[in-house]
Design a protein around this motif. Structure first.
Motif, PDB file in Angstrom:
ATOM      1  N   GLU A  68      32.274  50.563  24.715  1.00 54.16           N
ATOM      2  CA  GLU A  68      33.126  51.711  24.415  1.00 54.16           C
ATOM      3  C   GLU A  68      34.271  51.262  23.525  1.00 54.16           C
ATOM      4  OE1 GLU A  68      33.553  54.974  27.618  1.00 54.16           O
ATOM      5  OE2 GLU A  68      33.496  53.111  28.758  1.00 54.16           O
ATOM      6  N   ASN A  69      34.483  51.988  22.433  1.00 52.38           N
ATOM      7  CA  ASN A  69      35.528  51.630  21.470  1.00 52.38           C
ATOM      8  C   ASN A  69      35.398  50.171  21.032  1.00 52.38           C
ATOM      9  OD1 ASN A  69      36.741  54.232  21.616  1.00 52.38           O
ATOM     10  ND2 ASN A  69      37.697  53.626  23.552  1.00 52.38           N
ATOM     11  N   LEU A  70      34.157  49.760  20.845  1.00 55.06           N
ATOM     12  CA  LEU A  70      33.781  48.413  20.391  1.00 55.06           C
ATOM     13  C   LEU A  70      34.100  47.322  21.408  1.00 55.06           C
ATOM     14  CD1 LEU A  70      34.779  48.578  16.601  1.00 55.06           C
ATOM     15  CD2 LEU A  70      32.522  48.911  17.632  1.00 55.06           C
ATOM     16  N   GLN A  71      34.475  47.699  22.649  1.00 54.43           N
ATOM     17  CA  GLN A  71      34.771  46.718  23.686  1.00 54.43           C
ATOM     18  C   GLN A  71      33.683  46.753  24.750  1.00 54.43           C
ATOM     19  OE1 GLN A  71      37.315  44.431  23.626  1.00 54.43           O
ATOM     20  NE2 GLN A  71      37.657  45.271  21.573  1.00 54.43           N
ATOM     21  N   PRO A  72      32.955  45.659  24.949  1.00 51.73           N
ATOM     22  CA  PRO A  72      31.923  45.636  25.991  1.00 51.73           C
ATOM     23  C   PRO A  72      32.537  45.768  27.383  1.00 51.73           C
ATOM     24  CG  PRO A  72      31.629  43.825  24.441  1.00 51.73           C
ATOM     25  CD  PRO A  72      32.973  44.416  24.165  1.00 51.73           C
ATOM     26  N   ALA A  73      31.826  46.447  28.266  1.00 45.81           N
ATOM     27  CA  ALA A  73      32.273  46.578  29.650  1.00 45.81           C
ATOM     28  C   ALA A  73      32.185  45.226  30.346  1.00 45.81           C
ATOM     29  CB  ALA A  73      31.428  47.611  30.378  1.00 45.81           C
ATOM     30  N   VAL A  74      33.197  44.923  31.175  1.00 45.23           N
ATOM     31  CA  VAL A  74      33.274  43.653  31.903  1.00 45.23           C
ATOM     32  C   VAL A  74      33.376  43.965  33.391  1.00 45.23           C
ATOM     33  CG1 VAL A  74      34.642  41.557  32.261  1.00 45.23           C
ATOM     34  CG2 VAL A  74      34.371  42.485  29.955  1.00 45.23           C
ATOM     35  N   THR A  75      32.766  43.122  34.210  1.00 40.73           N
ATOM     36  CA  THR A  75      32.828  43.312  35.653  1.00 40.73           C
ATOM     37  C   THR A  75      33.088  41.975  36.343  1.00 40.73           C
ATOM     38  OG1 THR A  75      31.636  44.145  37.594  1.00 40.73           O
ATOM     39  CG2 THR A  75      30.336  42.993  35.933  1.00 40.73           C
ATOM     40  N   THR A  76      33.653  42.036  37.554  1.00 37.06           N
ATOM     41  CA  THR A  76      33.797  40.843  38.398  1.00 37.06           C
ATOM     42  C   THR A  76      32.984  41.013  39.679  1.00 37.06           C
ATOM     43  OG1 THR A  76      35.813  41.746  39.389  1.00 37.06           O
ATOM     44  CG2 THR A  76      36.084  40.257  37.516  1.00 37.06           C
ATOM     45  N   GLU A  77      32.033  41.937  39.666  1.00 37.52           N
ATOM     46  CA  GLU A  77      31.265  42.256  40.873  1.00 37.52           C
ATOM     47  C   GLU A  77      29.765  42.048  40.664  1.00 37.52           C
ATOM     48  OE1 GLU A  77      32.331  46.147  42.228  1.00 37.52           O
ATOM     49  OE2 GLU A  77      34.420  45.604  42.573  1.00 37.52           O
ATOM     50  N   SER A  78      29.405  40.984  39.997  1.00 33.51           N
ATOM     51  CA  SER A  78      27.996  40.723  39.718  1.00 33.51           C
ATOM     52  C   SER A  78      27.321  40.043  40.904  1.00 33.51           C
ATOM     53  CB  SER A  78      27.854  39.835  38.484  1.00 33.51           C
ATOM     54  OG  SER A  78      28.352  40.480  37.329  1.00 33.51           O
ATOM     55  N   TRP A  79      26.056  40.375  41.089  1.00 29.74           N
ATOM     56  CA  TRP A  79      25.170  39.685  42.034  1.00 29.74           C
ATOM     57  C   TRP A  79      23.986  39.164  41.236  1.00 29.74           C
ATOM     58  CZ3 TRP A  79      25.887  39.147  47.367  1.00 29.74           C
ATOM     59  CH2 TRP A  79      26.942  39.876  47.916  1.00 29.74           C
ATOM     60  N   ILE A  80      23.749  37.874  41.301  1.00 26.84           N
ATOM     61  CA  ILE A  80      22.626  37.260  40.594  1.00 26.84           C
ATOM     62  C   ILE A  80      21.884  36.370  41.587  1.00 26.84           C
ATOM     63  CG2 ILE A  80      21.910  35.774  38.681  1.00 26.84           C
ATOM     64  CD1 ILE A  80      24.441  36.587  37.215  1.00 26.84           C
ATOM     65  N   GLY A  81      20.579  36.579  41.696  1.00 28.84           N
ATOM     66  CA  GLY A  81      19.811  35.807  42.656  1.00 28.84           C
ATOM     67  C   GLY A  81      20.291  36.023  44.075  1.00 28.84           C
ATOM     68  N   ARG A  82      20.871  37.229  44.333  1.00 31.56           N
ATOM     69  CA  ARG A  82      21.396  37.631  45.646  1.00 31.56           C
ATOM     70  C   ARG A  82      22.659  36.866  46.036  1.00 31.56           C
ATOM     71  NH1 ARG A  82      16.962  38.323  50.168  1.00 31.56           N
ATOM     72  NH2 ARG A  82      18.616  39.680  50.992  1.00 31.56           N
ATOM     73  N   TYR A  83      23.318  36.257  45.047  1.00 32.06           N
ATOM     74  CA  TYR A  83      24.601  35.607  45.297  1.00 32.06           C
ATOM     75  C   TYR A  83      25.689  36.280  44.474  1.00 32.06           C
ATOM     76  CZ  TYR A  83      22.653  32.022  48.270  1.00 32.06           C
ATOM     77  OH  TYR A  83      22.056  31.379  49.324  1.00 32.06           O
ATOM     78  N   ARG A  84      26.863  36.401  45.084  1.00 37.38           N
ATOM     79  CA  ARG A  84      27.978  37.076  44.432  1.00 37.38           C
ATOM     80  C   ARG A  84      28.659  36.129  43.456  1.00 37.38           C
ATOM     81  NH1 ARG A  84      31.610  41.251  45.734  1.00 37.38           N
ATOM     82  NH2 ARG A  84      32.911  41.579  43.902  1.00 37.38           N
ATOM     83  N   ILE A  85      28.847  36.611  42.228  1.00 36.37           N
ATOM     84  CA  ILE A  85      29.566  35.869  41.196  1.00 36.37           C
ATOM     85  C   ILE A  85      30.787  36.712  40.839  1.00 36.37           C
ATOM     86  CG2 ILE A  85      29.425  34.683  38.984  1.00 36.37           C
ATOM     87  CD1 ILE A  85      27.325  33.762  41.039  1.00 36.37           C
ATOM     88  N   ALA A  86      31.965  36.261  41.202  1.00 40.50           N
ATOM     89  CA  ALA A  86      33.178  37.074  41.051  1.00 40.50           C
ATOM     90  C   ALA A  86      33.967  36.748  39.795  1.00 40.50           C
ATOM     91  CB  ALA A  86      34.068  36.919  42.284  1.00 40.50           C
ATOM     92  N   LEU A  87      33.373  36.023  38.867  1.00 40.59           N
ATOM     93  CA  LEU A  87      34.030  35.735  37.592  1.00 40.59           C
ATOM     94  C   LEU A  87      33.874  36.916  36.643  1.00 40.59           C
ATOM     95  CD1 LEU A  87      32.678  32.123  37.189  1.00 40.59           C
ATOM     96  CD2 LEU A  87      35.089  32.700  37.426  1.00 40.59           C
TER      97      LEU A  87
END
Length: 696
Positions: free
Chosen positions: A302-321
């Motif tokens: 949006e407005n040339l800025q990619p959405a960022v999150t700190t609530e990712s789950w990868i391989g069923r593990y939480r990555i809060a970066l």
């Protein structure tokens, strides 16, 4: 730019390379990915060198920079083949990583197994130590217990040690002393400290992220060391950078130490390229989709800025970066079509990969894939795959679809292939809704960027389903992530917990912490020579007092010091963002700050694509023939165009097929396309469904 730069993206099926020259010249190539990713990288560099009429040694010797997107960390976590990890934590808290805040992916499934334990319980050891929430030492660190833990790890053959104590984000002294002891006792072990990886409140998020870093770190570090040694031995004298999950690049050494930052290294390049393309072509709001051989990656810009999150789950593990908010499903050209025990057709998530690959590759694969279905339907030309570098076997594709899908379901081969394509298109459209409709965004307000080798065939139908009016197929769609690697800036993300109500904030302490974070970030970027101009972006994680979810709000300030005026403006932005995300705001409610965030951006010189003047709309000069295509069960004879001969301004009404190196673009009936000044194919959708039609 007075030199060539190279971006390299390793996917599950192909390794893509883009070289950008001193005059804005672009060169791209693909080569099959290899079990040792460095083999594919060197093979691709050799092909680029040959195309430029140079030896590999001469080409590498002139490169000041290689930026690499890698799947080593992702594969290690998803396949659970990372390092043998030991965890040292505060006594009584060794099961935090298993409690997971009581989070369960499917709460109504009593048979759902717990996630694979990347740290078995026997390898999680609590030691006596305790620090309170203000950083005061309540129980001194028992160094003898730390040494005993190291002895147990030595007996178990532990390769990496994760260290995560309570409140170490306030006072990291115990973690740092523990690391010193581990280095004495286990000098070869990879060490992951929570106070370095994620110095933030919330114990589960911190221990999960820190442990994942330890799990993938040794593999990533070993691979990058191995790759750099091979590059140096071939004559490379420049700098090797790795693209991170936040869309920025980092030196190979830093990426090895903070390997968890590379979990979305590959798809992050595509999102970065999306912003670059939008800026060039004049589109601010984009949905980027990248359909390769193995996966389908979706992100919102949006407005040339990619959405960022700190609530990712990868391989069923939480990555809060902080990571680019990328949603991935197993839907690529190599996704296998199969009939389940209940007689229902399924597509993916398993993929045939490069080897043995789809049945039509003639490499030993016998199961039908999306690529096979496209060949059967005439959407793909078997004699022009990868621009003719690879010839596909249509008969093997037909045989696989007949045997595995058509006969079990009582369908003709064409009906079965059409069903495969319809199902995979539906899966991809539903995945796109997760990042748009289900997050309060109307997909009609966005253009769809269709990247990846298979994206151009499927995008038109997805756009119809989602109500999207414009599809953009980039000129470098088959190697889009590698393009993004080439244009990404250096980026270091720092965070630190600092809890306090906005109306009681100590500005001196706030500014001091931001200055310390900036100094640490600059230290991590020290020594690089590809960026001389740096930008600092600061933000705050804020919530209404009592809430458990935060909103990350950029701070409006052009100076190094944050003032009350800056904070008042940021507070106003918080209320508006809160309403947008949660359909609620209450300016009378007290607001609390939880975490400070800082991004240090090392701005690289970006290559500029050279726009071409628009010419005649007539595209007949690029017409190479016609063939029968099954857009549905009945065949349609359509014109086929050579994408390499199309010029800026060329106009093509659907139905039509455009064949380019590395990709095929389907212009469906009722659609029309125009080639823009940068060689992108802009498709206008004539049958996009309205919101009311989709709701019905």
């Amino acid at each position: 730019m007075s030199h060539w730069n190279v971006g390299i993206d390793v996917g599950g099926t192909f390794t893509d390379l883009v070289a950008i020259g001193p005059n804005g010249e672009f060169r791209a190539t693909k080569t099959p990915s290899t079990p040792d990713q460095s083999d594919g990288v060197l093979n691709g560099l050799g092909r680029l060198a040959t195309e430029l009429g140079r030896s590999l040694a001469d080409f590498l010797g002139e490169l000041p920079l290689i930026v690499h997107g890698t799947t080593v960390a992702t594969n290690s976590l998803l396949e659970y083949n990372g390092a043998k990890v030991g965890l040292i934590t505060t006594k009584g808290f060794r099961d935090e990583i298993e409690f997971r805040r009581s989070y369960k992916e499917s709460v109504f499934d009593p048979r759902l197994k717990p996630p694979h334990a990347i740290v078995p319980r026997r390898s999680r050891i609590g030691v006596a130590e305790r620090v309170d929430h203000q950083g005061n030492v309540l129980t001194p660190l028992d160094e003898a217990e730390v040494r005993a833990a190291c002895e147990e790890f030595r007996r178990q053959g532990v390769e990496a040690v994760a260290i995560c104590y309570l409140f170490s984000f306030v006072n990291p002294a115990h973690e740092r002393r523990t690391a010193e002891i581990v280095r004495e006792e286990l000098p070869d072990a990879f060490i992951s400290l929570s106070c370095d990886v994620l110095p933030e409140i919330r114990e589960f998020e911190r221990v999960s992220t820190t442990t994942v870093n330890a799990f993938v770190g040794p593999r990533v570090n070993a691979y990058l060391t191995h790759l750099e040694e091979r590059l140096r031995s071939q004559g490379f004298k420049g700098e090797l950078f790795i693209i991170q999950s936040n869309g920025g690049v980092l030196s190979a050494g830093e990426a090895g130490r903070y390997a968890v930052n590379t979990l979305l290294s590959g798809p992050a390049g595509g999102v970065t390229a999306g912003s670059y393309l939008g800026e060039m072509a004049g589109y601010d709001n984009l949905i980027t989709v990248d359909m390769g051989g193995t996966s389908y990656d979706i992100a919102l810009i949006e407005n040339l800025q990619p959405a960022v999150t700190t609530e990712s789950w990868i391989g069923r593990y939480r990555i809060a970066l902080p990571m680019l908010d990328i949603h991935t499903i197993g839907a690529g050209g190599g996704s296998i079509a199969w009939v389940d025990a209940g007689g229902a057709l399924q597509v993916g998530p398993a993929s045939a990969g490069s080897y043995p690959g789809p049945a039509c590759y003639s490499r030993g694969g016998t199961r039908p894939t999306v690529t096979d279905a496209n060949v059967v339907l005439g959407l793909l030309n078997p004699d022009f795959f990868l621009g003719g570098e690879m010839v596909l076997d249509r008969e093997k594709a037909v045989d696989a679809v007949r045997r595995e899908v058509a006969e079990p379901l009582g369908l003709s081969v064409i009906e079965a292939a059409s069903a495969i394509i319809e199902l995979v298109n539906s899966n991809m459209a539903n995945a796109t809704r997760l990042v748009t409709t289900k997050r309060g965004r109307d997909p009609q307000q966005f253009a769809l960027v269709a990247a990846g080798g298979a994206g151009g065939i499927h995008a038109g139908k997805q756009a119809e389903e989602l109500g999207i009016r414009t599809v953009i197929v980039p000129g470098l769609a088959p190697v889009f992530c590698a393009l993004g690697d080439n244009v990404a800036d250096l980026k270091i993300s720092e965070s630190r917990t600092h809890i306090g109500r906005v109306d009681e904030l100590d500005f001196e302490a706030l500014n001091t912490m931001f200055q310390e974070m900036e100094q640490r970030a600059r230290g991590r970027l020290a020594g690089q020579a590809v960026a001389g101009n740096f930008e600092t972006r600061r933000s705050l994680d804020m919530h209404y007092v009592g809430e458990v979810h935060e909103v990350t709000v950029p701070i409006r300030s052009r100076t190094r010091r944050i003032t009350k005026l800056n904070l008042d403006a940021t507070l106003g932005d918080f209320h508006e963002l809160h309403e947008r995300l949660f359909a609620h705001k209450d300016p009378s409610q007290p607001v609390e700050i939880l975490t400070l965030r800082l991004d240090l951006i090392g701005v690289r010189e970006r290559p500029r694509m050279i726009p071409q003047e628009f010419g005649d709309e007539d595209a007949s000069g690029a017409l190479k023939g016609e063939r029968q295509v099954h857009f549905d069960v009945e065949p349609t004879t359509v014109p086929v165009y050579d994408g390499g001969l199309l010029k800026a301004g060329s106009f093509i009404p659907g139905p039509a097929i455009i064949e380019q190196w590395g990709t095929t673009i389907a212009v469906y009936p009722g659609h029309e396309c125009l080639i823009d000044a940068y060689g992108n194919v802009i498709i206008e959708i004539g049958q996009a469904r309205t919101a009311a039609e989709r709701a019905a």
